[in-house]
Design an enzyme around this catalytic site. Sequence first.
Site, PDB file in Angstrom:
ATOM      1  N   PRO A 119      40.336  57.349 -25.958  1.00  0.00           N
ATOM      2  CA  PRO A 119      39.983  58.766 -25.768  1.00  0.00           C
ATOM      3  C   PRO A 119      38.835  59.112 -26.713  1.00  0.00           C
ATOM      4  CG  PRO A 119      41.962  58.589 -27.108  1.00  0.00           C
ATOM      5  CD  PRO A 119      41.590  57.190 -26.707  1.00  0.00           C
ATOM      6  N   ASP A 138      36.716  57.234 -31.642  1.00  0.00           N
ATOM      7  CA  ASP A 138      38.046  57.198 -31.038  1.00  0.00           C
ATOM      8  C   ASP A 138      38.859  58.351 -31.634  1.00  0.00           C
ATOM      9  OD1 ASP A 138      40.660  56.671 -30.254  1.00  0.00           O
ATOM     10  OD2 ASP A 138      40.423  54.493 -30.379  1.00  0.00           O
ATOM     11  N   HIS A 139      39.223  59.313 -30.788  1.00  0.00           N
ATOM     12  CA  HIS A 139      39.900  60.516 -31.287  1.00  0.00           C
ATOM     13  C   HIS A 139      41.324  60.222 -31.750  1.00  0.00           C
ATOM     14  CE1 HIS A 139      39.543  64.681 -32.071  1.00  0.00           C
ATOM     15  NE2 HIS A 139      38.709  64.981 -31.091  1.00  0.00           N
ATOM     16  N   ARG A 140      41.827  59.017 -31.508  1.00  0.00           N
ATOM     17  CA  ARG A 140      43.168  58.676 -31.976  1.00  0.00           C
ATOM     18  C   ARG A 140      43.191  58.400 -33.478  1.00  0.00           C
ATOM     19  NH1 ARG A 140      44.419  53.704 -28.123  1.00  0.00           N
ATOM     20  NH2 ARG A 140      42.276  53.282 -28.832  1.00  0.00           N
TER      21      ARG A 140
END
Length: 480
Positions: free
Chosen positions: A269, A450-452
């Site tokens: 994401p 990576d938004h994680r």
Amino acid sequence: MREPKVFLLPDLGEGLTEAELVSWLVKVGDEIRVDQPIAEVETAKSMVEVPSPYAGTVAVLHGEPGQTLDVGKPLISVMPVGAAPAVESAAAPVAEPAATQDAAAETYREEEKAGSGNVLIGYGTPGGHGVARRTRASKRAVAQVPEAEKAADDLLLMRTRVPGKLGAVISPLVRRMARDHGVDLGDLQGSGASGLIMRRDVEAFIKPAPVVEPAGTRPVETPAVSTDVAAAITDTDARTGLGISGRTAVRGVRKAVAANMARSRSEIPEATVWVDVDATALVELRAALKNADPDHTPGLLAFIARFVTAGLKRFPELNSRIVSAGDTAGGAGQEIVAFDGVNLGFAAQTDRGLMVPSVRNADKLSARELDAEIRRLTGVVREGKATPAELGSGTFTLNNYGVFGVDGSAAIINHPEVGILGVGRIIDKPWVVNGELAVRKVTELTLTFDHRVCDGGTAGGFLRFVADAIENPGSVLADL
């Protein structure tokens, strides 16, 4: 009765499950020694020569040039020293020799002891010599390989070596280009060191300089179209109704890039942030250094790389990786793995496609050292000689797409990394300095993350750190 030893195509690097057989370096009936190169194969990452871990006589070649072979499948069968002569195929029976000579058996045992099973060039077994010699051919072998063909093969081998320099062999990529275009390397005069035939020599032979003819004397000709192209043109696409002018198999580097990018898009994401940066001070700093020492001045990319590694130390979330953590109380989980150090990857465009070699422990290198390593790795990947470790060990990627004349790009993260920083072209733009309009050297930085592993605050903090370092390089470099 002694059976031939079957050598399976080895694992050529992390994540690689197949390789294209480019050419054989031996023939059925050749006597080979431990660590002798037997085949050239092209993986999704590089062109490598595969050496044999066995000594003996070549019995079977499992595959044809151009064929894609799976890792773990048979590559070559070798009859041990003192056993029966080479056979025609894997299905053919192996005749047991009438007697085994003790000396030959002892030689075989000693060579087997020397073998370690490490099969990549540069990691071969100790004691291997890579010396090829043709055994005395049996009647069956003579029927298979005429003397004229053997002589032609020996002549080709001689022509792929540089006269007077035994170790200098023409690049496999150059040999392949020559073979694909029907160019006899023996007819070329190399422009490289010691007469080495370079890619440009083959290209010049394939595409000679045009001959200027007087006006009105040149006959009108119909352009020649190859059979394959002509056949493709007659093929029609069902959806568009347009003729199909050609088909290209997705394989090698393009196949690997496609698979990795698709995986990145489907699993990560991602989010993107960007900022315009006044790079005037950095450009002027480099110009001053170049005037003082023209031969040892780092490029702008090396300075930016130095700022990136410093930024990753302050924002380590972007220098990490997400991996499966195994079964937990809630099922299969994930964890963020942080790294003690930075392996900085950088995108390099080559004839084989986009490659991303990485500078190991880049956070410990100065701008000059980074510049030297970037130049070295760029040359290695363009020659197709990069190792899997050089291409698969990055923790963060720097992409200088400004060399293509573009300002920005929402780049795709190089899976399994969690971030990629893009640098656009540096151009003159109007910029407000101390309340007044001025012309400055401006570039655009784009960070995809990576938004994680982090949120926008961390990503923005890292991007702002790199931007501030570019705008005030002197003060930042003094603290590094």
